[in-house]
Motif scaffolding. Sequence first.
Motif, short mmCIF file in Angstrom:
data_model
loop_
_atom_site.label_atom_id
_atom_site.label_comp_id
_atom_site.label_asym_id
_atom_site.label_seq_id
_atom_site.Cartn_x
_atom_site.Cartn_y
_atom_site.Cartn_z
N PRO A 128 0.83 -1.21 0.00
CA PRO A 128 0.00 0.00 0.00
C PRO A 128 0.86 1.26 0.00
N ARG A 129 0.42 2.24 -0.74
CA ARG A 129 1.11 3.52 -0.77
C ARG A 129 0.64 4.41 0.37
N PRO A 130 1.48 5.34 0.84
CA PRO A 130 2.83 5.62 0.36
C PRO A 130 3.85 4.58 0.85
N ILE A 131 4.96 4.49 0.14
CA ILE A 131 6.03 3.56 0.49
C ILE A 131 7.23 4.37 0.97
N LEU A 132 7.64 4.10 2.21
CA LEU A 132 8.84 4.70 2.78
C LEU A 132 9.99 3.73 2.59
N CYS A 133 11.00 4.16 1.85
CA CYS A 133 12.20 3.34 1.64
C CYS A 133 13.24 3.74 2.67
N VAL A 134 13.76 2.76 3.42
CA VAL A 134 14.77 3.04 4.44
C VAL A 134 16.05 2.28 4.13
N VAL A 168 6.75 0.16 4.80
CA VAL A 168 8.16 0.45 5.04
C VAL A 168 9.00 -0.61 4.32
N LEU A 169 9.79 -0.16 3.38
CA LEU A 169 10.60 -1.02 2.54
C LEU A 169 12.07 -0.78 2.85
N GLU A 170 12.82 -1.85 3.06
CA GLU A 170 14.24 -1.73 3.40
C GLU A 170 15.10 -2.17 2.23
N VAL A 171 16.14 -1.38 1.92
CA VAL A 171 17.10 -1.76 0.88
C VAL A 171 18.50 -1.77 1.49
N GLY A 172 19.38 -2.52 0.88
CA GLY A 172 20.75 -2.61 1.36
C GLY A 172 21.47 -3.75 0.68
N PRO A 189 11.41 -4.77 11.25
CA PRO A 189 10.11 -5.21 10.70
C PRO A 189 9.77 -4.46 9.41
N THR A 190 10.49 -4.78 8.35
CA THR A 190 10.32 -4.12 7.07
C THR A 190 10.15 -5.16 5.98
N ARG A 191 9.76 -4.72 4.79
CA ARG A 191 9.77 -5.59 3.62
C ARG A 191 11.13 -5.48 2.95
#
Length: 249
Positions: A91-97, A129-133, A143-145
């Motif tokens: 679901p939007r909005p998507i926060l990228c962390v 909440v979306l996590e990249v790395g 607790p992120t996607r």
Amino acid sequence: MPIDDVGKLEDEEPFPIWAGNPFINKIVNADDLGVSIVDAISAAHEQHCHFAHVIENICAEHGVVPRSRRPSLFLSEEECRQALRLLSDLPRPILCVHPYGTSSPGEGHPWHREEWLKLIAEVSDRMSVLEVGLHRRGDKGLPTRRFRTTLRQMMAIVWASDMFVGFDSSVAHVATAFAKPAVVLWEPIGKTEIDRDVQLGLGAAAYARWSYPENRNLILLDDTQGDVRRATLDWIESHRCAIGPFSPR
């Protein structure tokens, strides 16, 4: 992620950040042009007190003014579509962390994990909440996607997100390149120690040297009362309201 050579990542296509750039005709080894050319370029680069000055000085040599003082990255249409499909169930909005980075705080610092947990807990009912790395460098168990991606796929995910919060890092540059609303967190002691080894006196200028004025830049200095988290939450809320309502699926 291990580096095989300059601009190359293990098990990935060479020079991924340059792919799709219409202004680059060919990539050559600078040493083939002259053994000392890289040293000369690096020495000149280290004299700039702000990264954007590199862009300004290159443009000045040709008598033009830069359209923007931020990096440029280029994605293909298919890369954009793949990223949108990958995030389509969020679901939007998507926060990228991006809670990592070379100069990010180590264990024992509130922003190593504790403040991230509190931040995510306070926003997760209003956004995804979306996590990249780099997946080979550990996991803080937030607790992120998360999705396992290549570097190019990660860049596309940042592009497909609505806003970004993360430490000063290459991913923060990616978010800035795509003009994403961004909060960049700075750990001044670690950053100073890294840049101090490059040139005496350079460390103290790290914040002014690498930050972008269009971002919300917050320094993690004596943050014992959660002030940085509250400032970040206020910023997130203001941008969330501009994006639109959260609709859980």
